[in-house]
Design a protein around this motif. Structure first.
Motif, PDB file in Angstrom:
ATOM      1  N   LEU A  11     -12.308  20.239  -2.954  1.00 50.24           N
ATOM      2  CA  LEU A  11     -10.940  20.566  -3.371  1.00 50.24           C
ATOM      3  C   LEU A  11     -10.692  22.065  -3.162  1.00 50.24           C
ATOM      4  O   LEU A  11     -11.492  22.901  -3.615  1.00 50.24           O
ATOM      5  N   ILE A  12      -9.616  22.365  -2.481  1.00 46.93           N
ATOM      6  CA  ILE A  12      -9.167  23.748  -2.292  1.00 46.93           C
ATOM      7  C   ILE A  12      -7.838  23.860  -3.041  1.00 46.93           C
ATOM      8  O   ILE A  12      -6.971  22.988  -2.896  1.00 46.93           O
ATOM      9  N   VAL A  13      -7.706  24.892  -3.854  1.00 51.58           N
ATOM     10  CA  VAL A  13      -6.479  25.003  -4.643  1.00 51.58           C
ATOM     11  C   VAL A  13      -5.613  26.147  -4.113  1.00 51.58           C
ATOM     12  O   VAL A  13      -6.079  27.282  -3.962  1.00 51.58           O
ATOM     13  N   SER A  14      -4.371  25.798  -3.800  1.00 55.43           N
ATOM     14  CA  SER A  14      -3.401  26.781  -3.325  1.00 55.43           C
ATOM     15  C   SER A  14      -2.673  27.356  -4.531  1.00 55.43           C
ATOM     16  O   SER A  14      -2.104  26.619  -5.337  1.00 55.43           O
ATOM     17  N   CYS A  15      -2.715  28.679  -4.661  1.00 54.70           N
ATOM     18  CA  CYS A  15      -2.108  29.354  -5.813  1.00 54.70           C
ATOM     19  C   CYS A  15      -0.965  30.222  -5.291  1.00 54.70           C
ATOM     20  O   CYS A  15      -1.208  31.293  -4.742  1.00 54.70           O
ATOM     21  N   GLN A  16       0.254  29.732  -5.427  1.00 56.50           N
ATOM     22  CA  GLN A  16       1.389  30.484  -4.884  1.00 56.50           C
ATOM     23  C   GLN A  16       2.579  30.413  -5.830  1.00 56.50           C
ATOM     24  O   GLN A  16       2.886  29.359  -6.374  1.00 56.50           O
ATOM     25  N   ALA A  17       3.236  31.555  -5.982  1.00 52.90           N
ATOM     26  CA  ALA A  17       4.545  31.574  -6.640  1.00 52.90           C
ATOM     27  C   ALA A  17       5.540  32.067  -5.595  1.00 52.90           C
ATOM     28  O   ALA A  17       5.163  32.784  -4.669  1.00 52.90           O
ATOM     29  N   TYR A  18       6.777  31.670  -5.747  1.00 51.88           N
ATOM     30  CA  TYR A  18       7.764  31.924  -4.703  1.00 51.88           C
ATOM     31  C   TYR A  18       8.650  33.117  -5.070  1.00 51.88           C
ATOM     32  O   TYR A  18       8.710  33.509  -6.241  1.00 51.88           O
ATOM     33  N   PRO A  19       9.313  33.708  -4.075  1.00 48.82           N
ATOM     34  CA  PRO A  19      10.120  34.908  -4.344  1.00 48.82           C
ATOM     35  C   PRO A  19      11.066  34.713  -5.530  1.00 48.82           C
ATOM     36  O   PRO A  19      11.748  33.688  -5.620  1.00 48.82           O
ATOM     37  N   GLY A 183      -0.433  19.271   1.561  1.00 49.25           N
ATOM     38  CA  GLY A 183       0.984  18.955   1.465  1.00 49.25           C
ATOM     39  C   GLY A 183       1.258  17.708   0.655  1.00 49.25           C
ATOM     40  O   GLY A 183       0.858  16.607   1.018  1.00 49.25           O
ATOM     41  N   ARG A 184       1.885  17.911  -0.477  1.00 50.81           N
ATOM     42  CA  ARG A 184       2.383  16.823  -1.329  1.00 50.81           C
ATOM     43  C   ARG A 184       1.273  15.910  -1.857  1.00 50.81           C
ATOM     44  O   ARG A 184       1.488  14.724  -2.059  1.00 50.81           O
ATOM     45  N   ILE A 185       0.102  16.477  -2.080  1.00 52.39           N
ATOM     46  CA  ILE A 185      -0.964  15.726  -2.772  1.00 52.39           C
ATOM     47  C   ILE A 185      -0.783  16.023  -4.258  1.00 52.39           C
ATOM     48  O   ILE A 185      -1.057  17.131  -4.724  1.00 52.39           O
ATOM     49  N   HIS A 186      -0.286  15.028  -4.983  1.00 52.26           N
ATOM     50  CA  HIS A 186       0.165  15.279  -6.349  1.00 52.26           C
ATOM     51  C   HIS A 186      -0.714  14.652  -7.419  1.00 52.26           C
ATOM     52  O   HIS A 186      -0.493  14.889  -8.610  1.00 52.26           O
ATOM     53  N   THR A 187      -1.665  13.818  -7.012  1.00 52.15           N
ATOM     54  CA  THR A 187      -2.534  13.172  -8.002  1.00 52.15           C
ATOM     55  C   THR A 187      -3.975  13.174  -7.484  1.00 52.15           C
ATOM     56  O   THR A 187      -4.200  13.237  -6.267  1.00 52.15           O
ATOM     57  N   VAL A 202      -9.477  18.868   0.954  1.00 50.64           N
ATOM     58  CA  VAL A 202      -8.120  18.612   0.469  1.00 50.64           C
ATOM     59  C   VAL A 202      -7.571  19.865  -0.216  1.00 50.64           C
ATOM     60  O   VAL A 202      -8.240  20.428  -1.083  1.00 50.64           O
ATOM     61  N   VAL A 203      -6.369  20.278   0.178  1.00 49.99           N
ATOM     62  CA  VAL A 203      -5.694  21.395  -0.500  1.00 49.99           C
ATOM     63  C   VAL A 203      -4.625  20.830  -1.430  1.00 49.99           C
ATOM     64  O   VAL A 203      -3.795  20.023  -1.012  1.00 49.99           O
ATOM     65  N   VAL A 204      -4.676  21.261  -2.680  1.00 48.39           N
ATOM     66  CA  VAL A 204      -3.619  20.920  -3.635  1.00 48.39           C
ATOM     67  C   VAL A 204      -2.990  22.217  -4.124  1.00 48.39           C
ATOM     68  O   VAL A 204      -3.705  23.138  -4.529  1.00 48.39           O
ATOM     69  N   GLY A 205      -1.667  22.288  -4.067  1.00 48.68           N
ATOM     70  CA  GLY A 205      -0.956  23.467  -4.565  1.00 48.68           C
ATOM     71  C   GLY A 205      -0.113  23.128  -5.770  1.00 48.68           C
ATOM     72  O   GLY A 205      -0.569  23.181  -6.917  1.00 48.68           O
ATOM     73  N   THR A 206       1.119  22.720  -5.502  1.00 50.02           N
ATOM     74  CA  THR A 206       2.129  22.487  -6.538  1.00 50.02           C
ATOM     75  C   THR A 206       1.609  21.743  -7.774  1.00 50.02           C
ATOM     76  O   THR A 206       1.869  22.153  -8.906  1.00 50.02           O
ATOM     77  N   ALA A 207       0.887  20.664  -7.565  1.00 49.23           N
ATOM     78  CA  ALA A 207       0.496  19.801  -8.689  1.00 49.23           C
ATOM     79  C   ALA A 207      -0.486  20.484  -9.633  1.00 49.23           C
ATOM     80  O   ALA A 207      -0.685  20.035 -10.768  1.00 49.23           O
ATOM     81  N   ILE A 208      -1.101  21.577  -9.183  1.00 45.62           N
ATOM     82  CA  ILE A 208      -2.041  22.300 -10.049  1.00 45.62           C
ATOM     83  C   ILE A 208      -1.487  23.660 -10.464  1.00 45.62           C
ATOM     84  O   ILE A 208      -1.693  24.100 -11.595  1.00 45.62           O
ATOM     85  N   ALA A 212       6.618  25.244 -12.929  1.00 49.06           N
ATOM     86  CA  ALA A 212       8.058  24.907 -12.978  1.00 49.06           C
ATOM     87  C   ALA A 212       8.291  23.518 -12.380  1.00 49.06           C
ATOM     88  O   ALA A 212       9.052  22.710 -12.928  1.00 49.06           O
ATOM     89  N   THR A 213       7.615  23.235 -11.273  1.00 48.73           N
ATOM     90  CA  THR A 213       7.790  21.914 -10.648  1.00 48.73           C
ATOM     91  C   THR A 213       7.163  20.809 -11.499  1.00 48.73           C
ATOM     92  O   THR A 213       7.752  19.743 -11.692  1.00 48.73           O
ATOM     93  N   ILE A 214       5.984  21.073 -12.018  1.00 51.47           N
ATOM     94  CA  ILE A 214       5.306  20.059 -12.841  1.00 51.47           C
ATOM     95  C   ILE A 214       6.158  19.746 -14.073  1.00 51.47           C
ATOM     96  O   ILE A 214       6.329  18.583 -14.466  1.00 51.47           O
ATOM     97  N   THR A 215       6.718  20.796 -14.664  1.00 45.17           N
ATOM     98  CA  THR A 215       7.584  20.605 -15.833  1.00 45.17           C
ATOM     99  C   THR A 215       8.789  19.754 -15.460  1.00 45.17           C
ATOM    100  O   THR A 215       9.176  18.832 -16.201  1.00 45.17           O
ATOM    101  N   ASP A 216       9.351  20.019 -14.289  1.00 43.38           N
ATOM    102  CA  ASP A 216      10.515  19.251 -13.834  1.00 43.38           C
ATOM    103  C   ASP A 216      10.158  17.773 -13.659  1.00 43.38           C
ATOM    104  O   ASP A 216      10.960  16.889 -13.977  1.00 43.38           O
ATOM    105  N   TRP A 217       8.937  17.496 -13.164  1.00 43.92           N
ATOM    106  CA  TRP A 217       8.525  16.088 -13.020  1.00 43.92           C
ATOM    107  C   TRP A 217       8.596  15.392 -14.381  1.00 43.92           C
ATOM    108  O   TRP A 217       9.112  14.287 -14.505  1.00 43.92           O
ATOM    109  N   PHE A 218       8.055  16.062 -15.387  1.00 44.26           N
ATOM    110  CA  PHE A 218       8.036  15.466 -16.732  1.00 44.26           C
ATOM    111  C   PHE A 218       9.449  15.373 -17.297  1.00 44.26           C
ATOM    112  O   PHE A 218       9.870  14.326 -17.812  1.00 44.26           O
TER     113      PHE A 218
END
Ligand SMILES: CC(=O)N[C@H](C=O)[C@@H](O)[C@H](O)[C@H](O)COP(=O)(O)O
Length: 224
Positions: A11-19, A183-187, A202-208, A212-218
């Motif tokens: 597992l590779i974790v992408s750690c990014q916040a956007y502008p 890309g879009r690996i969420h679980t 496997v790279v996972v970003g958003t889901a980890i 803000a996105t995870i909160t929106d899912w919930f």
């Protein structure tokens, strides 16, 4: 130069916040990366020169570095200048746009990769959007192929989850370089499916790392 074996099935974790986002801060990125390593990430992927530097000092695992410039077209480490800066900042692997689209500095992907290899010890991950991209990127000398841009270049549909069909195509195509599912690996189950489809890692970003996105899912599920 980094040995890729340590990343096999990992597992590779992408750690990014956007502008403009509250967490867009190199220290925050590095703290996210450290937390990901505690949880079992074998490598991390971070954006921006300051974030690469801060993360490289904070973790022992390999750092995949990229520099996003702009928000459309070729914007992931678009030129050789961006790529060499990522390597200089400490990236073990430089991720760059690996599509067949023209690059803003007019260099071919092959010239770009040759210059990164010649000017640093970094490996090159080509962020691709299709099988044709991946074949061209391997030919151009990429060390790893990512499915990062599948669904973002018009060549593939933007699947809800990972593009498993593309992964299967890539795995069955006889490519000689590792294929990284991104890309879009969420679980966790989707991560497993990506490996089973033939991904090397496997790279996972958003889901980890994108609260803000995870909160929106919930929140969306509760208000539906
Ligand atoms: C298309 C693009 O710009 N992808 C970027 C590449 O670095 C990031 O915004 C993604 O978060 C990353 O690829 C991980 O993917 P996901 O966040 O879906 O797990």
């Amino acid at each position: 130069m980094l040995q890729l074996d340590s990343l096999r099935s990992s597992l590779i974790v992408s750690c990014q916040a956007y502008p403009g986002e509250p967490m867009r801060d190199p220290r925050t990125t590095a703290q996210f990366a450290q937390s990901a390593v505690i949880g079992g990430a074998a490598a991390v992927r971070v954006q921006g020169i300051a974030d690469i530097q801060a993360t490289r000092s904070a973790v022992e695992v390999p750092v995949i570095g990229l520099w996003k410039d702009g928000q459309e077209g070729v914007f992931i480490t678009p030129t050789v200048h961006h790529a060499l800066a990522c390597a200089q900042a400490g990236a073990h692997i430089v991720a760059l746009d690996g599509t067949r689209r023209p690059r803003p500095d007019g260099l071919s992907l092959q010239e770009t990769i040759t210059r990164v290899h010649g000017g640093s010890n970094a490996l090159v991950m080509a962020d691709c959007g299709s099988l044709a991209d991946a074949r061209a990127a391997e030919e151009a000398g990429a060390d790893l192929i990512g499915t990062t841009l599948a669904g973002y270049t018009g060549e593939r549909p933007k699947t809800t989850g990972p593009d498993l069909d593309l992964l299967r195509e890539l795995a069955g195509s006889g490519l000689g370089v590792p294929i990284i599912a991104e890309g879009r690996i969420h679980t966790p189950a989707q991560g497993r499916q990506a490996l089973d489809a033939g991904a090397f890692a496997v790279v996972v970003g958003t889901a980890i790392t994108h609260p803000a996105t995870i909160t929106d899912w919930f929140a969306s599920a509760l208000s539906a």
